[in-house]
Every structure is written in C-alpha cells, then in structure tokens.
Motif scaffolding. Structure first.
Motif, short mmCIF file in Angstrom:
data_model
loop_
_atom_site.label_atom_id
_atom_site.label_comp_id
_atom_site.label_asym_id
_atom_site.label_seq_id
_atom_site.Cartn_x
_atom_site.Cartn_y
_atom_site.Cartn_z
N LEU A 66 90.95 81.80 -94.19
CA LEU A 66 90.73 82.96 -95.09
C LEU A 66 91.75 84.01 -95.09
CD1 LEU A 66 87.02 83.71 -94.59
CD2 LEU A 66 88.18 82.61 -96.32
N ASP A 69 91.38 90.69 -97.65
CA ASP A 69 89.89 91.37 -97.61
C ASP A 69 88.90 90.95 -97.07
OD1 ASP A 69 91.44 93.58 -98.55
OD2 ASP A 69 90.63 93.66 -100.53
N LYS A 70 88.78 89.36 -97.44
CA LYS A 70 87.68 88.70 -96.93
C LYS A 70 87.68 88.64 -95.52
CE LYS A 70 87.00 85.87 -101.04
NZ LYS A 70 87.02 84.31 -101.67
N VAL A 71 88.74 88.82 -94.70
CA VAL A 71 88.76 88.88 -93.28
C VAL A 71 88.25 89.98 -92.64
CG1 VAL A 71 90.40 88.49 -91.38
CG2 VAL A 71 90.65 86.98 -93.28
N TYR A 73 86.34 92.28 -93.96
CA TYR A 73 84.97 92.60 -94.45
C TYR A 73 83.99 92.24 -92.91
CZ TYR A 73 86.19 93.64 -99.12
OH TYR A 73 86.65 94.14 -100.12
N SER A 74 84.46 91.10 -92.15
CA SER A 74 83.43 90.68 -91.16
C SER A 74 84.36 90.67 -89.97
CB SER A 74 83.10 89.24 -91.47
OG SER A 74 84.17 88.59 -91.74
N THR A 98 98.96 87.36 -97.35
CA THR A 98 97.62 87.60 -96.76
C THR A 98 97.27 89.08 -96.98
OG1 THR A 98 98.45 88.17 -94.69
CG2 THR A 98 97.86 86.09 -94.86
N ASN A 180 77.75 91.97 -100.21
CA ASN A 180 78.86 90.97 -100.00
C ASN A 180 80.27 91.55 -100.11
OD1 ASN A 180 79.49 90.99 -102.85
ND2 ASN A 180 77.74 89.50 -103.02
N GLU A 181 81.34 90.84 -99.89
CA GLU A 181 82.84 91.30 -100.02
C GLU A 181 83.08 92.06 -101.38
OE1 GLU A 181 83.12 86.55 -100.53
OE2 GLU A 181 82.04 88.09 -99.37
N GLU A 182 82.12 91.68 -102.41
CA GLU A 182 82.49 92.54 -103.66
C GLU A 182 81.47 93.37 -104.05
OE1 GLU A 182 82.88 89.14 -106.25
OE2 GLU A 182 84.90 88.54 -105.60
#
Length: 202
Positions: A66, A69-71, A73-74, A98, A180-182
């Motif tokens: 991944l 930003d998706k990384v 977020y969690s 990235t 969620n991420e969005e």
C-alpha cells in the motif's frame, strides 16, 4: 518497488531506533532526508522524509503493498522505528511513488488515560461510551477521535456492537469519526463531567 526500498536502506547510514513522536521531532530538528522502518507481525511500514518533513509512506505485507495516505490512516504510532539517512535525490524518488497528502494523521496521538493528568480540566473524569450507527446498524472498526482545545487527542476503535469508551474530563470536545480513508465526520460535543452514553448516527 520493494527492491528500491532495500537499496535505499542498504546505502544509508543507520541512526538508531526511535519512538514515533521522538522520530518526527528528531528528523524535523535535523532537517533530514531519511527512511524510517517499522517491522511487526503484520508486515513492514516505511516512512520517507524529505528536508525534515514526512513525504511518503508504504506498507508491505503478505497481501502486497500500500502507498500514501492509506498507510497513515491506520498507522500504529506506538511502535519503534529504525531510522536511516539517505541522499535527497533517493528520498525524493521514493516519495514521488508513495506521496502523502493528508499529513494531519501523522501527528502523534495519546490515549485517553493521559488526558486525566492535564490540570486545566476542572471537573472530575467520567466514563463516556459512544455508539456509532449507520443505516440502523452498528459500525465496527471505526476510529473515534476526541480533542479538547489544544490538548493531545485521544482515540478508540468501535467494537462489534459499534461501541467504544473513554475516561474524560467534562468540557467541549471535537469528535471526529473516520469511517474509512475517504469519509470523515466531525461533531462538537459537550460533556457534563458525568458518565454517559452517546449514540451517533452517520
């Protein structure tokens, strides 16, 4: 892509292990171009810094990779990161692949127990239970963040019944729910300094 990270680390100088909050402060203070890695049971997290600022992030696990930003977020900010300095052109190259845009989620967060030590709160701490519902069903795994004034934030994740709990002083809080991420929802909540249950319908 994984080979590029390995090359960056192999050709870089190891500076030591850092807790997450201290890592950000050190890199900012030294204005470093660097790569920081955290290895855990779920996989590896890689953060890329350019001129002292976080610029990219990647996660490598059994399912693949991944980026961006998706990384974050969690991102687990309780772990220890190995820090390596690298050349700016290499850091730029990694960051370009990235890129992080939503950098507010990089800030260190503290758990609710820490808030009890802040002397500016005048009321007695109490237990607060949140229940998050959408379409009349409880939401599981949703991140609930509470912040009061300029104090460090506190967060928890909802369980199978959509609930999460905090121990907080009374006062006005900004409650942010990350679905969620969005998707992000924000609410202003006033706590009276007594145990209560709050249901939020998204």
């Amino acid at each position: 892509m994984a080979e590029l990270f390995e090359k960056a680390i192999t050709n870089s100088k190891y500076l030591g292990d850092f807790e997450y909050g201290k890592l950000l402060d050190y890199i900012d203070d030294k204005n470093l171009n660097a790569v920081a890695t955290n290895d855990n049971k779920k996989g590896s997290i890689i953060l890329i810094f350019v001129d002292g600022e976080a610029a990219g992030a990647a996660q490598i696990d059994d399912y693949g990779m991944l980026y961006g930003d998706k990384v974050i977020y969690s991102l687990d900010k309780s772990g220890t990161f190995k820090l390596y300095t690298t050349e700016k052109n290499l850091a730029d190259s990694l960051a370009a692949r990235t890129r992080i845009f939503d950098k507010k989620y990089l800030k260190p967060e503290k758990f609710s127990s820490d808030l009890q030590d802040i002397k500016s709160f005048s009321t007695k701490p109490s237990k607060i239970k949140f229940i998050v519902i959408k379409d009349e069903k409880p939401l599981t795994g949703v991140k609930v963040i509470l912040k009061k004034d300029n104090a460090p934030g506190t967060y928890d994740y909802t369980s199978f019944d959509g609930s999460c709990g905090f121990v907080l002083q009374g006062g006005d809080y900004l409650c942010t729910i990350i679905e969620n991420e969005e998707t992000e929802h924000s609410y202003h909540i006033k706590l009276e300094g007594k145990s209560t249950e709050i249901t939020i319908k998204l």
